[in-house]
Design a protein around this motif. Structure first.
Motif, PDB file in Angstrom:
ATOM      1  N   GLU A 166       0.733  -1.266   0.026  1.00  0.00           N
ATOM      2  CA  GLU A 166       0.443  -0.008   0.051  1.00  0.00           C
ATOM      3  C   GLU A 166       0.745   1.385  -0.475  1.00  0.00           C
ATOM      4  O   GLU A 166       0.527   2.409  -0.189  1.00  0.00           O
ATOM      5  N   SER A 167       2.045   0.983   0.273  1.00  0.00           N
ATOM      6  CA  SER A 167       3.037   1.968   0.709  1.00  0.00           C
ATOM      7  C   SER A 167       4.455   2.209  -0.146  1.00  0.00           C
ATOM      8  O   SER A 167       4.536   1.168  -0.635  1.00  0.00           O
ATOM      9  N   HIS A 170       1.281   6.012   0.842  1.00  0.00           N
ATOM     10  CA  HIS A 170      -0.207   5.725   0.178  1.00  0.00           C
ATOM     11  C   HIS A 170       0.461   5.565  -1.078  1.00  0.00           C
ATOM     12  O   HIS A 170       0.380   6.659  -1.733  1.00  0.00           O
ATOM     13  N   HIS A 230      -0.879   6.576   6.638  1.00  0.00           N
ATOM     14  CA  HIS A 230      -0.213   6.099   5.589  1.00  0.00           C
ATOM     15  C   HIS A 230       1.385   6.864   5.757  1.00  0.00           C
ATOM     16  O   HIS A 230       2.377   6.647   5.341  1.00  0.00           O
ATOM     17  N   THR A 282       3.705  -2.375   4.183  1.00  0.00           N
ATOM     18  CA  THR A 282       1.903  -3.332   3.451  1.00  0.00           C
ATOM     19  C   THR A 282       0.398  -2.558   3.493  1.00  0.00           C
ATOM     20  O   THR A 282      -0.689  -3.254   3.973  1.00  0.00           O
ATOM     21  N   ARG A 283       0.312  -1.776   4.831  1.00  0.00           N
ATOM     22  CA  ARG A 283      -0.262  -0.703   5.919  1.00  0.00           C
ATOM     23  C   ARG A 283      -0.390   0.080   6.533  1.00  0.00           C
ATOM     24  O   ARG A 283       0.987   0.521   5.883  1.00  0.00           O
ATOM     25  N   ALA A 341      -7.651   4.483   4.068  1.00  0.00           N
ATOM     26  CA  ALA A 341      -7.132   3.643   1.917  1.00  0.00           C
ATOM     27  C   ALA A 341      -8.494   3.436   1.672  1.00  0.00           C
ATOM     28  O   ALA A 341      -8.199   3.073   0.118  1.00  0.00           O
TER      29      ALA A 341
END
Length: 200
Positions: A84-85, A143, A152, A177-178, A190
């Motif tokens: 995700e980031s 993100h 993020h 991952t988050r 998100a």
């Protein structure tokens, strides 16, 4: 100049650093999945070490191939988890310019990495500095599809014990991952990301 062993580069070492955080600093267990942060890095010979050049094509020309290799390595390290980031950085040895490190980090390098993590509409936060072997660097994360997702905004710290040599650049990409565990400062979530303009 050392003999090229990857495209037009001499890569001395690859690094992968992974950490999984299961609880926050107070011990509160993760609100959902743990956050996995991954650093992928390469110690690359700097063809411009010790000299000034107006043209930096010896670095830039093959950087898409380097980006593809970074993409393959992050896919392996994520082991099926969605990314995700992201963020990128460079550490430049003492005989090089900070500009040499930035030449490795242009969009043509980053685009294959974006492809490997399922696209990325947002710009990649970046940092860098010159330093000796063992220099610590903090790599910013945001993100990958929407810069305004506050949860993020994060950082991962990396150290490479025997690099950069004076004639090397450590090229670095980091991923998560988050967002942060128990992020609670509002803003776009998100799961609300539209991913159209890289901001929202």
């Amino acid at each position: 100049m050392p003999e090229a062993n990857f495209a037009g580069y001499h890569v001395r070492k690859w690094f992968i650093q992974t950490e999984d955080t299961l609880a926050n600093e107070t011990g509160a267990l993760a609100d959902g999945e743990p956050v996995r942060k991954i650093v992928v890095a390469a110690a690359v010979h700097n063809p411009y070490a010790g000299r000034f050049s107006e043209n930096l094509d010896l670095i830039v020309a093959d950087s898409p191939k380097l980006g593809e290799q970074f993409g393959r390595r992050i896919a392996e390290a994520a082991a099926g988890r969605p990314v995700e980031s992201y963020g990128k950085a460079c550490l430049v040895g003492a005989n090089g310019e900070y500009e040499h490190g930035n030449a490795f980090l242009t969009a043509v390098f980053a685009d294959p990495v974006r492809d490997a993590v399922g696209g990325g509409a947002s710009w990649v936060p970046s940092t860098g500095k010159r330093g000796a072997p063992g220099t610590t660097i903090d790599i910013p994360l945001a993100h990958k599809d929407a810069l305004y997702v506050r949860s993020h905004y994060d950082t991962i710290t990396a150290t490479f014990t025997d690099t950069p040599n004076p004639d090397e650049v450590v090229v670095i990409f980091a991923f998560a991952t988050r967002g942060r565990l128990h992020a609670r400062l509002g803003g776009i979530r998100a799961d609300e990301v539209q991913g159209q303009d890289g901001l929202r």
